[in-house]
Each structure stands twice: as C-alpha cells, then as structure tokens.
Motif scaffolding. Structure first.
Motif, PDB file in Angstrom:
ATOM      1  N   ALA A   8       0.092  -1.083   0.164  1.00 37.14           N
ATOM      2  CA  ALA A   8       0.126   0.397  -0.249  1.00 37.14           C
ATOM      3  C   ALA A   8       1.064   1.291   0.015  1.00 37.14           C
ATOM      4  O   ALA A   8       0.675   2.158  -0.766  1.00 37.14           O
ATOM      5  N   LEU A   9       1.819   0.892   0.449  1.00 35.26           N
ATOM      6  CA  LEU A   9       2.691   2.688   0.342  1.00 35.26           C
ATOM      7  C   LEU A   9       3.840   2.423  -0.488  1.00 35.26           C
ATOM      8  O   LEU A   9       4.306   3.617  -0.637  1.00 35.26           O
ATOM      9  N   ALA A  10       3.881   1.756  -1.371  1.00 33.91           N
ATOM     10  CA  ALA A  10       4.290   1.280  -2.144  1.00 33.91           C
ATOM     11  C   ALA A  10       4.157   2.186  -3.618  1.00 33.91           C
ATOM     12  O   ALA A  10       5.108   2.905  -4.776  1.00 33.91           O
ATOM     13  N   GLU A  11       3.033   2.270  -3.718  1.00 38.94           N
ATOM     14  CA  GLU A  11       2.055   3.702  -4.374  1.00 38.94           C
ATOM     15  C   GLU A  11       2.144   4.816  -4.334  1.00 38.94           C
ATOM     16  O   GLU A  11       2.159   5.560  -3.435  1.00 38.94           O
ATOM     17  N   PRO A  12       3.026   5.563  -5.439  1.00 35.81           N
ATOM     18  CA  PRO A  12       3.097   6.869  -4.935  1.00 35.81           C
ATOM     19  C   PRO A  12       1.718   8.162  -4.810  1.00 35.81           C
ATOM     20  O   PRO A  12       1.581   8.770  -3.963  1.00 35.81           O
ATOM     21  N   THR A  13       0.404   7.734  -5.543  1.00 32.66           N
ATOM     22  CA  THR A  13      -0.874   8.489  -5.331  1.00 32.66           C
ATOM     23  C   THR A  13      -1.416   8.021  -3.232  1.00 32.66           C
ATOM     24  O   THR A  13      -0.977   8.986  -2.832  1.00 32.66           O
ATOM     25  N   ARG A  14      -0.780   6.588  -3.372  1.00 35.77           N
ATOM     26  CA  ARG A  14      -1.873   6.719  -2.143  1.00 35.77           C
ATOM     27  C   ARG A  14      -0.665   7.337  -0.775  1.00 35.77           C
ATOM     28  O   ARG A  14      -0.997   7.049  -0.074  1.00 35.77           O
ATOM     29  N   LEU A  15       0.963   7.100  -1.045  1.00 36.19           N
ATOM     30  CA  LEU A  15       1.711   7.694   0.055  1.00 36.19           C
ATOM     31  C   LEU A  15       1.426   9.115   0.116  1.00 36.19           C
ATOM     32  O   LEU A  15       1.358   9.749   1.008  1.00 36.19           O
ATOM     33  N   GLN A  52      -7.523  -0.902   2.886  1.00 33.80           N
ATOM     34  CA  GLN A  52      -7.467  -2.980   3.825  1.00 33.80           C
ATOM     35  C   GLN A  52      -6.791  -2.905   4.028  1.00 33.80           C
ATOM     36  O   GLN A  52      -6.607  -3.823   4.568  1.00 33.80           O
ATOM     37  N   ALA A  53      -5.321  -2.302   3.783  1.00 34.61           N
ATOM     38  CA  ALA A  53      -3.837  -2.218   4.548  1.00 34.61           C
ATOM     39  C   ALA A  53      -4.157  -1.686   6.258  1.00 34.61           C
ATOM     40  O   ALA A  53      -3.196  -2.005   7.368  1.00 34.61           O
ATOM     41  N   GLY A  54      -5.084  -1.204   6.532  1.00 35.55           N
ATOM     42  CA  GLY A  54      -5.493  -0.527   8.070  1.00 35.55           C
ATOM     43  C   GLY A  54      -4.903   0.223   8.687  1.00 35.55           C
ATOM     44  O   GLY A  54      -4.689   1.180   9.436  1.00 35.55           O
ATOM     45  N   LEU A  55      -4.562   0.808   7.612  1.00 35.32           N
ATOM     46  CA  LEU A  55      -3.661   2.727   7.252  1.00 35.32           C
ATOM     47  C   LEU A  55      -5.249   3.456   7.493  1.00 35.32           C
ATOM     48  O   LEU A  55      -4.265   4.372   8.489  1.00 35.32           O
ATOM     49  N   VAL A  56      -6.378   3.404   7.394  1.00 28.30           N
ATOM     50  CA  VAL A  56      -7.083   4.553   6.878  1.00 28.30           C
ATOM     51  C   VAL A  56      -8.178   4.069   7.664  1.00 28.30           C
ATOM     52  O   VAL A  56      -8.537   3.259   7.491  1.00 28.30           O
ATOM     53  N   ALA A  57      -8.976   4.938   8.107  1.00 29.13           N
ATOM     54  CA  ALA A  57     -10.378   4.794   8.328  1.00 29.13           C
ATOM     55  C   ALA A  57     -11.363   5.843   7.851  1.00 29.13           C
ATOM     56  O   ALA A  57     -10.743   7.315   7.497  1.00 29.13           O
ATOM     57  N   ASP A  58     -12.063   5.456   7.595  1.00 26.38           N
ATOM     58  CA  ASP A  58     -13.042   6.387   6.862  1.00 26.38           C
ATOM     59  C   ASP A  58     -14.466   5.857   7.680  1.00 26.38           C
ATOM     60  O   ASP A  58     -14.966   5.318   8.138  1.00 26.38           O
TER      61      ASP A  58
END
Length: 96
Positions: A8-15, A52-58
């Motif tokens: 998840a962190l490897a993609e520039p837009t997500r980062l 899905q990676a558990g990094l954000v909540a919405d």
C-alpha cells in the motif's frame, strides 16, 4: 499484514494521500481529489487499498466520505508510517 502495508505504501498516489492525512485531521474525499489532482474513481480505489491495509479509517458524511489515519494503528505500524513519510519528505527536498 506486513506485505499488505508495504504494498500500500509503495504506490506514489497512496503515499501522497497518507501525507495529507498525516496531520491527524479528517479529510473529505473531495479535498483528496483536488490535492492529488486525481479523479474520484482513482482516489476511491487508492483509499480502498489503504483501508484494506488498515492504514486509514473512513466515515460517510452525506454524499462524501471522510478519511483519517486509522486511530487504532499499532505503535510499530505508526512508526513505520512516520518513517516512510519522513523519508519521502527528505527525498522531495533533496530533489528540489
């Protein structure tokens, strides 16, 4: 779980989205769309991966979705995320 987070962190837009959320605030999808200069579907797809990676909540707010860093992140994942964001900040400063 580690592979999912690192992917998840490897993609520039997500980062870039995580960098926006790192202020510990809650941000509307509309703001992410504007700041990332991306379409709604692209932002939704990337945010789904981060969720899905558990990094954000919405949470839903009428027609929009608001995102924030998952407040229940384990300490080691918080440290990893902080380190990745700081490294990305350093590389951007070096490139400028």
């Amino acid at each position: 779980m580690v592979v999912t987070i690192l992917s998840a962190l490897a993609e520039p837009t997500r980062l870039a989205a995580l960098r926006i959320l790192w202020d510990q605030g809650e941000h509307c999808a509309c703001e992410l769309i504007a700041r990332l200069d991306a379409t709604q579907s692209r932002v939704s797809r990337h945010m789904r991966v981060l969720k899905q990676a558990g990094l954000v909540a919405d949470r839903r707010d009428a027609q929009w979705v608001r995102y924030r860093i998952n407040p229940d992140l384990p300490a080691d994942v918080q440290t990893l995320l902080r380190t990745v964001i700081e490294m990305d900040d350093q590389s951007e400063r070096t490139a400028a």
